[in-house]
Design an enzyme around this catalytic site. Structure first.
Site, PDB file in Angstrom:
ATOM      1  N   LYS A   1      -4.417 -38.813  18.576  1.00 57.37           N
ATOM      2  CA  LYS A   1      -3.948 -39.129  16.823  1.00 57.37           C
ATOM      3  C   LYS A   1      -2.731 -39.945  16.748  1.00 57.37           C
ATOM      4  O   LYS A   1      -2.998 -40.949  15.968  1.00 57.37           O
ATOM      5  CB  LYS A   1      -2.794 -37.742  16.251  1.00 57.37           C
ATOM      6  CG  LYS A   1      -3.548 -36.380  16.024  1.00 57.37           C
ATOM      7  CD  LYS A   1      -2.522 -35.408  16.060  1.00 57.37           C
ATOM      8  CE  LYS A   1      -3.929 -33.510  15.825  1.00 57.37           C
ATOM      9  NZ  LYS A   1      -3.008 -32.494  16.459  1.00 57.37           N
TER      10      LYS A   1
ATOM     11  N   GLN B   1       2.346 -29.580  16.489  1.00 56.88           N
ATOM     12  CA  GLN B   1       1.380 -29.735  16.957  1.00 56.88           C
ATOM     13  C   GLN B   1       1.010 -27.814  17.574  1.00 56.88           C
ATOM     14  O   GLN B   1       2.484 -27.547  17.690  1.00 56.88           O
ATOM     15  CB  GLN B   1       0.868 -30.252  18.047  1.00 56.88           C
ATOM     16  CG  GLN B   1      -0.269 -30.218  18.964  1.00 56.88           C
ATOM     17  CD  GLN B   1      -1.326 -30.056  18.231  1.00 56.88           C
ATOM     18  OE1 GLN B   1      -1.370 -31.658  17.971  1.00 56.88           O
ATOM     19  NE2 GLN B   1      -2.427 -30.046  18.827  1.00 56.88           N
TER      20      GLN B   1
ATOM     21  N   ASP C   1      -0.965 -31.638   7.475  1.00 56.19           N
ATOM     22  CA  ASP C   1      -2.013 -30.212   7.952  1.00 56.19           C
ATOM     23  C   ASP C   1      -2.473 -29.608   7.071  1.00 56.19           C
ATOM     24  O   ASP C   1      -3.388 -28.844   7.199  1.00 56.19           O
ATOM     25  CB  ASP C   1      -1.162 -29.617   8.088  1.00 56.19           C
ATOM     26  CG  ASP C   1      -1.173 -29.410  10.369  1.00 56.19           C
ATOM     27  OD1 ASP C   1      -2.302 -30.200  10.254  1.00 56.19           O
ATOM     28  OD2 ASP C   1      -0.320 -28.869  11.491  1.00 56.19           O
TER      29      ASP C   1
HETATM   30  N1  GUN Z   1      -3.636 -27.392  16.804  1.00 50.05           N
HETATM   31  C1  GUN Z   1      -5.109 -27.230  16.345  1.00 50.05           C
HETATM   32  N2  GUN Z   1      -5.210 -27.580  15.858  1.00 50.05           N
HETATM   33  C2  GUN Z   1      -4.194 -28.280  15.090  1.00 50.05           C
HETATM   34  C3  GUN Z   1      -4.219 -28.713  13.434  1.00 50.05           C
HETATM   35  O1  GUN Z   1      -4.962 -29.218  13.290  1.00 50.05           O
HETATM   36  N3  GUN Z   1      -2.467 -29.064  13.339  1.00 50.05           N
HETATM   37  C4  GUN Z   1      -1.693 -29.067  14.358  1.00 50.05           C
HETATM   38  N4  GUN Z   1      -0.846 -28.665  13.617  1.00 50.05           N
HETATM   39  N5  GUN Z   1      -2.441 -28.084  14.892  1.00 50.05           N
HETATM   40  C5  GUN Z   1      -3.046 -27.391  15.882  1.00 50.05           C
END
Ligand code: GUN
Length: 286
Positions: free
Chosen positions: A53, A97, A120
């Site tokens: 990311k 996350q 998200d």
């Molecule tokens: N963990 C796995 N996929 C995601 C996601 O799309 N967002 C977040 N915040 N954590 C994750």
């Protein structure tokens, strides 16, 4: 001939558009989108997602604010960081996350994030906005699936779509996004009777069930579009929820794993961050 849906290609095009928008916001409003990524603990998979990311942010010109906290971080400490990021004008998007270590309350964390910064799309206000058809932040993975379907000119109106999986992150929002495009949507799951038979009715089958290679040729109607959201680490490497080799020849179009939906999730995160920034300065890209 089966069309192989190239998520890397669509993700690259999406990121090019995001980079142009970052430039416009900078030139016309003097603002640079910022994304704060919070990682608690040392789960190796989460570390690698977060690193990717940050690389995406650098690529498109989004400023990334990196917060890595120890596994024993308390709820109060995490809350304090979220409050600080909510108040920070340079931060337009906040991603914590998941999964969090067991002693932390994920729901409380999601609800603490300012909804306009919830890139998200997990906050109840954003999920509720999706149900009500409002222009609120939407979850990145289902949004990425929609972008792929659009990019490949796959018609949805009046089509039968089956979403296999009912998670809050993917299945539920996915069903609503398909419904918004006038598909006839069924959500199927592990307790559905005659699951394979139901999936065989689908013109568009989106699979997010978290079971390696579960969907084989008995689940697929000839000519169906198959979108595989699964990412499973197995002894034979990364595999999806779909047994690709068994269904490819039946499908009219299919996403591979890796290289299908995966890259789109991150591209849509960049897109949501730019949108959050634009909204914060009342800017429209139209
Ligand atoms: N963990 C796995 N996929 C995601 C996601 O799309 N967002 C977040 N915040 N954590 C994750």
């Amino acid at each position: 001939m089966t069309t192989i849906i190239d998520g890397n290609k669509t993700a690259a095009a999406t990121k090019t558009q995001v980079a142009e928008r970052v430039e416009r916001l900078h030139n016309e409003r003097g603002v640079t989108p910022g994304l704060a990524v919070v990682l608690v603990g040392d789960d190796p998979a989460s570390h690698s997602y977060v690193a990717m990311k940050e690389r995406d942010c650098a690529e498109v010109g989004i400023t990334s604010f990196d917060h890595r906290l120890p596994a024993d971080t308390s709820q109060e400490e995490l809350n304090a960081l979220i409050d600080e990021l909510n108040a920070d004008e340079a931060v337009h998007g906040i991603l914590v996350q998941m999964p969090l270590p067991d002693h932390l309350d994920e729901e409380a964390v999601i609800e603490r994030i300012e909804p306009t910064k919830d890139v998200d799309g997990f906050h109840p206000q954003n999920m509720g906005g999706l149900v009500r058809g409002q222009d609120t932040m939407r979850a990145c993975t289902p949004l990425g699936v929609m972008r792929l379907l659009e990019d490949y000119d796959i018609a949805l109106e009046g089509k039968r779509a089956v979403v296999l999986g009912r998670s809050t992150i993917v299945g539920k929002p996915q069903a609503l996004l398909l419904l918004e495009k006038n598909a006839t949507v069924t959500t199927a799951h592990s307790r559905t009777k005659d699951l394979a038979g139901l999936c065989r009715e689908a013109d568009i089958l989106v699979v997010a069930i978290g079971q390696p290679k579960m969907v084989d040729e008995t689940y697929v109607k000839e000519g169906a579009v198959i979108i595989d959201v699964g990412i499973n680490r197995t002894d034979e490497g990364l595999v999806g929820d779909v047994d690709y080799d068994m269904v490819e020849s039946l499908a009219s179009a299919i996403t591979p794993v890796p290289g299908g939906v995966g890259p789109m999730t991150r591209a849509m995160l960049m897109s949501n961050t730019v949108d959050a920034c634009a909204k914060s300065v009342d800017y429209s890209f139209d």
